[in-house]
Design an enzyme around this catalytic site. Structure first.
Site, short mmCIF file in Angstrom:
data_model
loop_
_atom_site.label_atom_id
_atom_site.label_comp_id
_atom_site.label_asym_id
_atom_site.label_seq_id
_atom_site.Cartn_x
_atom_site.Cartn_y
_atom_site.Cartn_z
N LYS A 80 16.22 26.96 -23.06
CA LYS A 80 15.71 28.25 -23.53
C LYS A 80 16.87 29.00 -24.18
O LYS A 80 18.04 28.80 -23.80
CB LYS A 80 15.20 29.06 -22.33
CG LYS A 80 14.25 30.18 -22.69
CD LYS A 80 12.81 29.70 -22.75
CE LYS A 80 11.89 30.80 -23.22
NZ LYS A 80 10.49 30.39 -23.26
N GLY A 180 -6.74 39.93 -20.73
CA GLY A 180 -5.89 39.82 -21.94
C GLY A 180 -6.53 38.94 -22.98
O GLY A 180 -6.65 37.73 -22.79
N VAL A 181 -6.98 39.56 -24.08
CA VAL A 181 -7.61 38.77 -25.14
C VAL A 181 -6.77 38.87 -26.41
O VAL A 181 -7.24 39.26 -27.47
CB VAL A 181 -9.09 39.18 -25.39
CG1 VAL A 181 -9.96 38.67 -24.26
CG2 VAL A 181 -9.25 40.70 -25.54
N GLY A 182 -5.50 38.50 -26.28
CA GLY A 182 -4.59 38.46 -27.42
C GLY A 182 -4.74 37.12 -28.14
O GLY A 182 -5.85 36.59 -28.27
N LYS A 183 -3.62 36.56 -28.55
CA LYS A 183 -3.67 35.33 -29.37
C LYS A 183 -4.32 34.18 -28.59
O LYS A 183 -5.19 33.50 -29.09
CB LYS A 183 -2.26 34.95 -29.82
CG LYS A 183 -1.68 35.92 -30.85
CD LYS A 183 -0.50 35.34 -31.58
CE LYS A 183 0.72 35.11 -30.70
NZ LYS A 183 1.44 36.33 -30.31
N VAL A 184 -3.89 33.96 -27.35
CA VAL A 184 -4.46 32.85 -26.57
C VAL A 184 -5.80 33.25 -25.95
O VAL A 184 -6.81 32.55 -26.12
CB VAL A 184 -3.50 32.39 -25.44
CG1 VAL A 184 -4.13 31.26 -24.63
CG2 VAL A 184 -2.17 31.92 -26.01
N GLY A 185 -5.81 34.39 -25.24
CA GLY A 185 -7.03 34.82 -24.54
C GLY A 185 -8.20 35.00 -25.49
O GLY A 185 -9.35 34.65 -25.16
P1 NAD Z 1 -0.47 38.23 -26.85
O1 NAD Z 1 0.58 39.28 -26.83
O2 NAD Z 1 -1.08 37.85 -28.15
O3 NAD Z 1 -1.68 38.64 -25.87
C1 NAD Z 1 -1.53 39.29 -24.66
C2 NAD Z 1 -2.67 40.30 -24.54
O4 NAD Z 1 -2.65 40.86 -23.25
C3 NAD Z 1 -2.58 41.44 -25.55
O5 NAD Z 1 -3.81 41.59 -26.24
C4 NAD Z 1 -2.27 42.65 -24.67
O6 NAD Z 1 -2.81 43.86 -25.19
C5 NAD Z 1 -2.93 42.24 -23.37
N1 NAD Z 1 -2.43 42.92 -22.17
C6 NAD Z 1 -1.18 43.34 -21.88
N2 NAD Z 1 -1.15 43.91 -20.66
C7 NAD Z 1 -2.39 43.82 -20.15
C8 NAD Z 1 -2.99 44.23 -18.93
N3 NAD Z 1 -2.27 44.82 -17.97
N4 NAD Z 1 -4.31 44.00 -18.75
C9 NAD Z 1 -5.04 43.40 -19.72
N5 NAD Z 1 -4.53 43.01 -20.90
C10 NAD Z 1 -3.22 43.22 -21.13
O7 NAD Z 1 0.19 36.96 -26.13
P2 NAD Z 1 -0.35 35.46 -26.12
O8 NAD Z 1 0.43 34.65 -27.09
O9 NAD Z 1 -1.85 35.46 -26.19
O10 NAD Z 1 0.13 34.97 -24.67
C11 NAD Z 1 -0.55 35.37 -23.48
C12 NAD Z 1 0.14 34.78 -22.27
O11 NAD Z 1 0.13 33.35 -22.36
C13 NAD Z 1 1.63 35.17 -22.14
O12 NAD Z 1 1.93 35.28 -20.78
C14 NAD Z 1 2.35 33.98 -22.74
O13 NAD Z 1 3.66 33.85 -22.20
C15 NAD Z 1 1.48 32.84 -22.29
N6 NAD Z 1 1.58 31.65 -23.14
C16 NAD Z 1 1.29 31.72 -24.47
C17 NAD Z 1 1.39 30.57 -25.25
C18 NAD Z 1 1.05 30.62 -26.72
O14 NAD Z 1 0.84 29.56 -27.31
N7 NAD Z 1 0.95 31.78 -27.35
C19 NAD Z 1 1.77 29.35 -24.68
C20 NAD Z 1 2.06 29.30 -23.30
C21 NAD Z 1 1.94 30.46 -22.54
#
Ligand code: NAD
Length: 356
Positions: A80, A180-185
């Site tokens: 990392k 959490g419905v960001g990129k992954v959710g």
């Molecule tokens: P992201 O920032 O796109 O999405 C996270 C979402 O969570 C955002 O929409 C944010 O508003 C929301 N959020 C923050 N705090 C919150 C809370 N207290 N309650 C509800 N929602 C909340 O990130 P991502 O890329 O979707 O990643 C999500 C998780 O998955 C992270 O922990 C990341 O480390 C993990 N992850 C992601 C990947 C990837 O490919 N992007 C791979 C492995 C692990």
């Protein structure tokens, strides 16, 4: 702080401190293990309070990558990088290129990717100084944004869990609560919606959650209470620490399957979850789709189909892991750690595979 750990605690092979005074670069790259192959893990650009915090974070995160990469069956060790500072004000081409040269100086022992505070575009800039970079844009031959593949891995993990718990991998009608419905959710919710699952979603971004709920016909929950929704599966897809001493007693689900890294505030909570009859599928098994996707880019031309095929295999990994845990009486977390350790022991030290 102590940098040289005892062997049984997984001491790091190399830790590089890199500075470029003109651009303000202060970076630490931790290569935890190259026993299975070049150490693979992202670069975090973050305004740490002090250098000790940055060092502690990079040592912890790189150790976790060794476990994740091994359990996913990759020919990669764990590493990392962290860059200290606010990416919004400090990031520049000069800084990223100086960081790229630091990676290059490790001679391929560390391969980087995006993480918190870095982007696909940054990987392209770093890539002007070193080949040892993944997650570059698809149109230049890279694997691009890993989020959709991570979401696909989540669906595979969910199917494996469903097969174990309910004798069927069919997810239609299953009630999933997504935090959490960001990129992954978000991608995960759309995939589950298409499979006929019932969804309850929550996000601190109210606009985003409302739009997605309208699109998918999902229910909305308060972000502070989503973990307590009565459902089949709770999916933490926001930040780490979603499972902590306050939330675990309030869970009303059969299983936890989510993408967030470090879901357990403390590993001992895995035992509490098991005691409550809740199946916790370890985060580093469930969310490995992202790193599996990145690994497909190392030393060969990236192919989405090949990456997706490997990600689908998470379903079988999960079912096997849960079956083994039932047999041994250990928690799925302990079994997942044992799986990673076994691979390091059995495969570690073999000659590098073609392409590395
Ligand atoms: P992201 O920032 O796109 O999405 C996270 C979402 O969570 C955002 O929409 C944010 O508003 C929301 N959020 C923050 N705090 C919150 C809370 N207290 N309650 C509800 N929602 C909340 O990130 P991502 O890329 O979707 O990643 C999500 C998780 O998955 C992270 O922990 C990341 O480390 C993990 N992850 C992601 C990947 C990837 O490919 N992007 C791979 C492995 C692990």
């Amino acid at each position: 702080m102590k940098v040289f750990g005892e062997p049984e605690q997984g001491g790091h092979e190399r830790v590089l401190f890199a500075q470029d005074c003109e651009s303000g670069l202060k970076a630490i790259i931790a290569v935890h293990s190259t026993v299975l192959g070049p150490a693979l893990g992202g670069t975090r650009f973050y305004p740490y309070d002090c250098e000790e915090d940055a060092l502690a974070d990079v040592l912890r995160l790189s150790r976790a990558m060794t476990r994740k990469n091994a359990a996913a069956g990759l020919d990669h060790g764990g590493g990392k990088g962290v860059i200290i500072g606010d990416p919004r004000t400090l990031k520049s081409e000069r800084l990223l290129r100086a960081y790229g040269r630091a990676i290059e100086s490790l001679g391929g022992g560390y391969v980087t990717a995006e993480d918190v505070g870095t982007t696909i575009a940054d990987m392209e800039v770093i890539g002007r100084e070193t080949r040892h970079v993944t997650g570059t844009a698809r149109d230049i031959g890279g694997s691009g944004d890993p989020s959709p593949t991570t979401a696909l891995g989540l669906v595979a993990a969910m199917r494996g869990t469903s097969r174990f718990l309910w004798d069927s991998s069919d997810l239609s009608g299953r009630h999933v609560a997504i935090q959490g419905v960001g990129k992954v959710g978000g991608a995960f919710a759309r995939m589950l919606g298409a499979l006929g699952a019932r969804l309850t979603i929550a996000d601190v971004n109210e606009k985003a959650v409302r739009a997605l709920a309208n699109e998918l016909g999902a229910d909305i929950a308060d972000p502070a209470a989503i973990h307590a929704v009565e459902c089949d599966v709770f999916a933490p897809c926001a930040l780490g620490g979603a499972l902590n001493p306050e939330t675990v007693p309030e869970l009303r689900c059969a299983a936890v399957v989510g993408s967030a890294n470090n879901q357990l505030a403390d590993d001992a909570l895995a035992t509490d979850l098991a005691a409550r009859g809740i199946l916790y599928v370890p985060d580093f098994i469930v969310n490995a789709g992202g790193v599996i996707n990145l690994a497909e880019e190392v030393g060969r031309e990236y192919q989405l189909e090949r990456a997706n095929r490997r990600v689908h295999a998470i379903e079988g990994t999960v079912t096997d892991l849960l079956a083994r845990a039932r047999e041994t009486g250990a928690t799925p977390l302990d079994e997942a750690i044992a799986l990673a350790d076994r691979r390091i022991r059995e495969v570690g030290g073999l000659p590098a595979p073609v392409g590395h």
